[in-house]
Design an enzyme around this catalytic site. Structure first.
Site, PDB file in Angstrom:
ATOM      1  N   GLU A   1      13.913  -5.037  -1.474  1.00 43.90           N
ATOM      2  CA  GLU A   1      13.694  -3.876  -0.672  1.00 43.90           C
ATOM      3  C   GLU A   1      14.269  -4.050   0.966  1.00 43.90           C
ATOM      4  O   GLU A   1      14.654  -2.918   1.100  1.00 43.90           O
ATOM      5  CB  GLU A   1      11.994  -3.756  -0.366  1.00 43.90           C
ATOM      6  CG  GLU A   1      11.389  -4.809   0.307  1.00 43.90           C
ATOM      7  CD  GLU A   1      10.926  -6.052  -0.354  1.00 43.90           C
ATOM      8  OE1 GLU A   1      10.133  -6.841   0.301  1.00 43.90           O
ATOM      9  OE2 GLU A   1      11.483  -6.180  -1.615  1.00 43.90           O
TER      10      GLU A   1
ATOM     11  N   HIS B   1      13.329 -10.477  -1.998  1.00 46.22           N
ATOM     12  CA  HIS B   1      12.861  -9.208  -1.731  1.00 46.22           C
ATOM     13  C   HIS B   1      13.905  -7.998  -1.745  1.00 46.22           C
ATOM     14  O   HIS B   1      14.547  -7.652  -0.586  1.00 46.22           O
ATOM     15  CB  HIS B   1      12.299  -9.471  -0.265  1.00 46.22           C
ATOM     16  CG  HIS B   1      11.072 -10.259  -0.033  1.00 46.22           C
ATOM     17  ND1 HIS B   1       9.752  -9.618  -0.017  1.00 46.22           N
ATOM     18  CD2 HIS B   1      10.810 -11.500  -0.264  1.00 46.22           C
ATOM     19  CE1 HIS B   1       8.769 -10.285   0.194  1.00 46.22           C
ATOM     20  NE2 HIS B   1       9.576 -11.557  -0.209  1.00 46.22           N
TER      21      HIS B   1
ATOM     22  N   GLY C   1       6.898   6.091  18.125  1.00 48.80           N
ATOM     23  CA  GLY C   1       7.808   6.525  17.041  1.00 48.80           C
ATOM     24  C   GLY C   1       9.254   6.147  18.035  1.00 48.80           C
ATOM     25  O   GLY C   1      10.281   6.708  17.518  1.00 48.80           O
TER      26      GLY C   1
ATOM     27  N   LYS D   1       0.341  16.079  31.221  1.00 51.68           N
ATOM     28  CA  LYS D   1       0.057  15.272  32.397  1.00 51.68           C
ATOM     29  C   LYS D   1       0.168  13.543  31.929  1.00 51.68           C
ATOM     30  O   LYS D   1       0.654  12.940  32.862  1.00 51.68           O
ATOM     31  CB  LYS D   1      -1.428  15.587  32.653  1.00 51.68           C
ATOM     32  CG  LYS D   1      -1.849  14.742  33.990  1.00 51.68           C
ATOM     33  CD  LYS D   1      -1.312  15.309  35.297  1.00 51.68           C
ATOM     34  CE  LYS D   1      -2.015  16.793  35.705  1.00 51.68           C
ATOM     35  NZ  LYS D   1      -1.162  16.969  36.729  1.00 51.68           N
TER      36      LYS D   1
ATOM     37  N   CYS E   1       8.466 -11.369  -5.243  1.00 53.79           N
ATOM     38  CA  CYS E   1       8.158 -12.731  -4.536  1.00 53.79           C
ATOM     39  C   CYS E   1       6.709 -13.379  -5.346  1.00 53.79           C
ATOM     40  O   CYS E   1       6.857 -13.861  -6.249  1.00 53.79           O
ATOM     41  CB  CYS E   1       7.963 -12.363  -3.165  1.00 53.79           C
ATOM     42  SG  CYS E   1       7.922 -14.059  -2.066  1.00 53.79           S
ATOM     43  N   PHE E   2       5.423 -13.120  -4.614  1.00 56.46           N
ATOM     44  CA  PHE E   2       4.324 -13.794  -5.016  1.00 56.46           C
ATOM     45  C   PHE E   2       3.774 -12.939  -6.427  1.00 56.46           C
ATOM     46  O   PHE E   2       3.467 -13.397  -7.411  1.00 56.46           O
ATOM     47  CB  PHE E   2       3.174 -13.641  -4.016  1.00 56.46           C
ATOM     48  CG  PHE E   2       2.139 -14.446  -4.266  1.00 56.46           C
ATOM     49  CD1 PHE E   2       2.119 -15.699  -4.735  1.00 56.46           C
ATOM     50  CD2 PHE E   2       0.632 -13.997  -3.827  1.00 56.46           C
ATOM     51  CE1 PHE E   2       1.159 -16.452  -5.146  1.00 56.46           C
ATOM     52  CE2 PHE E   2      -0.271 -14.847  -3.922  1.00 56.46           C
ATOM     53  CZ  PHE E   2      -0.257 -15.978  -4.780  1.00 56.46           C
TER      54      PHE E   2
END
Length: 529
Positions: free
Chosen positions: A508, A506, A16, A189, A381-382
């Protein structure tokens, strides 16, 4: 003078760090500082463009056309910045530059070595990224895990930076603290050992952020402090929460910005998080549910479509709806007619991007199902290209229509290679990439979505709609609602449908929590109506 925050990781990868960097960046920027974030990837690829999504997750494309690590998407979404190719430094790029300079005689006959030549190149690339943005604070994420052999030159470079920038640089180490359910214990640890490894390299963390299921108790913090030489107050918890977007809030509850300001000698400022808090509350308290099918070929690893998933969440929060995502592997739709039944109960269908022939016919079936059953549809896109193939086959009657990417000898090449791609042999970094201008047609769905005569969206493709078929497509009712400056088809839509839109771009990549992509916002609005 720029201040630097170096973030390292220990125990295991995917702990993360990217979310931590993005969260710290958001908090510092919302405190009024100019912030940038840089991802260092120790792999030998020059960029992420040729990597399999199953190996690396999605490729995130920047405005300037760089194909980068998905963590840059986290940085952009959280911090609200536009990154560039300089925000992603790979070992491949570093070594490429060092070897190029050696061949050009830039080292004046020296013996070229990891120290100082490779480490100097790393520091130079960091400085370039910082200088490009005039950042007051630069957060640098060192990819991988402490102890990885490929990461050693990068750790050495930042160790040298600490020597050169003593008062202007701090280290944050992010590591896993495992919870043993059998004994009810948090085990520190492995974290201790990862810090010991860092210290052997010459790096002493100033702060530790422990990734764990539960918040750390005070005794555990004291134990970590004893073995790592980090003050208990500077040991923070990044514990499990419902939403990734809560991470900045839980870090700020532990006064992370005050600790950073104190360590770096910065003027303390209060981060403004009210809008972010409202966004999180909207996500956690929706008024209704909407079910969206995502049809693609890499759905077994959801990070392959990370930006699309996040764009849906951004729009959903704005609309106060809960998105239930139904992941559909497109190749499964080809195996049995019963598989298409997965789409019967959804409120919207998104056909996802992806290269190659596998799963193409399944995607086409999903598009046909959406078109014939008036289900809101978005093709990216595609996904847009295959929407045109489906329309050509089933509306225009060109049953053998296809894209030359799948069938180079198709009788009806409705989708074909871009003219400027036909002589290109090299694969990496050669597509039509980055932000491109799209001119929108008035009176169309696309125009109403963006409310503008032209827009800029990011691209990543080699193929286009064959201009020889554009008139025929329009004759049979397909609307070309967006084109590039040189006439390439960018956006298509259909009349008499709730929502049927395909975009070569795209959208997004530019969606943000507090400013969702207009395309996803409108799609989800119709789907949830």
């Amino acid at each position: 003078m720029t201040k630097y925050i170096i973030v390292t990781g220990g125990v295991l990868s995917s702990v993360g760090k990217g979310t931590i960097v993005a969260s710290i960046g958001f908090l510092l920027k919302s405190s009024g500082y100019n912030v940038t974030a840089i991802k260092v990837d120790p792999y030998l690829n020059v960029d992420a463009g040729t990597m399999n999504p199953y190996m690396h997750g999605e490729v995130f494309v920047t405005d300037d056309g760089a194909e980068t690590d998905l963590d840059l998407g986290h940085y952009e979404r959280f911090i609200g910045i536009n990154t560039t190719r300089y925000n992603n430094i790979t070992a491949g790029r570093v070594y490429f530059e060092v070897i190029r300079k050696e061949r050009e005689g830039k080292y004046l006959g020296q013996t070229v070595q990891i120290i100082p030549h490779v480490t100097d190149e790393i520091k130079g690339l960091v400085k370039k990224a910082v200088d490009d943005t005039n950042a007051e604070i630069a957060i640098i994420e060192i990819g991988g895990t402490v102890g990885d052999i490929e990461g050693l030159p990068f750790l050495e470079a930042v160790r040298q930076m600490k020597l050169e920038e003593e008062e202007n640089l701090m280290f944050i180490h992010v590591a896993l603290v495992e919870y043993l359910r059998v004994t009810g214990e948090l085990k520190t640890k492995p974290l201790q050992h990862s810090v010991q490894e860092l210290r052997r390299i010459g790096i002493q963390p100033d702060m530790i952020i422990a990734r764990s299921i539960l918040p750390l108790d005070e005794e555990t913090k004291k134990k970590i402090a004893l073995f790592t030489n980090v003050k208990p107050d500077y040991i923070l918890s990044n514990y499990d929460v419902e939403l990734t977007y809560e991470v900045p809030l839980i870090l700020e509850k532990q006064n992370i910005t005050k600790k950073i300001f104190n360590k770096l000698g910065l003027e303390p400022k209060e981060p403004k998080v009210a809008e972010w808090l409202e966004f999180v509350e909207n996500m956690k308290n929706p008024s209704k549910e909407v079910k969206i099918a995502l049809v693609g070929k890499y759905t077994k690893l959801k990070d392959s479509y990370l930006s699309i998933k996040e764009a849906i969440y951004h729009a959903a929060a704005k609309l106060r709806v809960k998105p239930t995502l139904v992941w559909v592997e497109s190749s499964d739709l080809e195996k049995s007619e019963d598989e298409i039944n997965k789409l019967k109960d959804v409120n919207g269908i998104i056909v996802l991007p992806g290269f190659g022939a596998r799963g193409v016919e399944g995607k086409i079936q999903a598009i046909k199902f959406a078109r014939e059953n008036n289900i809101p549809f978005l093709g990216i896109c595609f996904g847009m290209q295959l929407a045109i193939v489906e329309y050509a086959r089933n509306v225009l009657g060109l049953k053998e229509a296809n894209t030359t990417e799948v069938n180079p000898n198709t009788k009806y090449p409705i989708i074909t290679l871009l003219d400027n791609q036909k002589k290109i042999v090299q694969v990496g970094g050669t597509m039509r990439l980055g932000a491109q201008k799209i001119i929108l047609k008035e009176g169309t769905l696309a125009y109403s979505i963006y409310n503008s005569p032209h827009i800029y969206e990011r691209h990543r493709h080699r193929y286009e709609v064959n201009p020889e078929y554009v008139d025929l497509l329009q004759k049979y009712g397909m609307i070309i609602s967006g084109v590039s400056e040189n006439g390439l088809v960018e956006i298509i839509e259909l009349k008499n449908h709730k929502f049927f839109l395909g975009t070569q771009a795209h959208p997004e990549y530019k969606s943000r929590p507090l400013s969702p992509s207009p395309v996803f916002l409108n799609f989800l609005s119709v789907a949830s109506a």
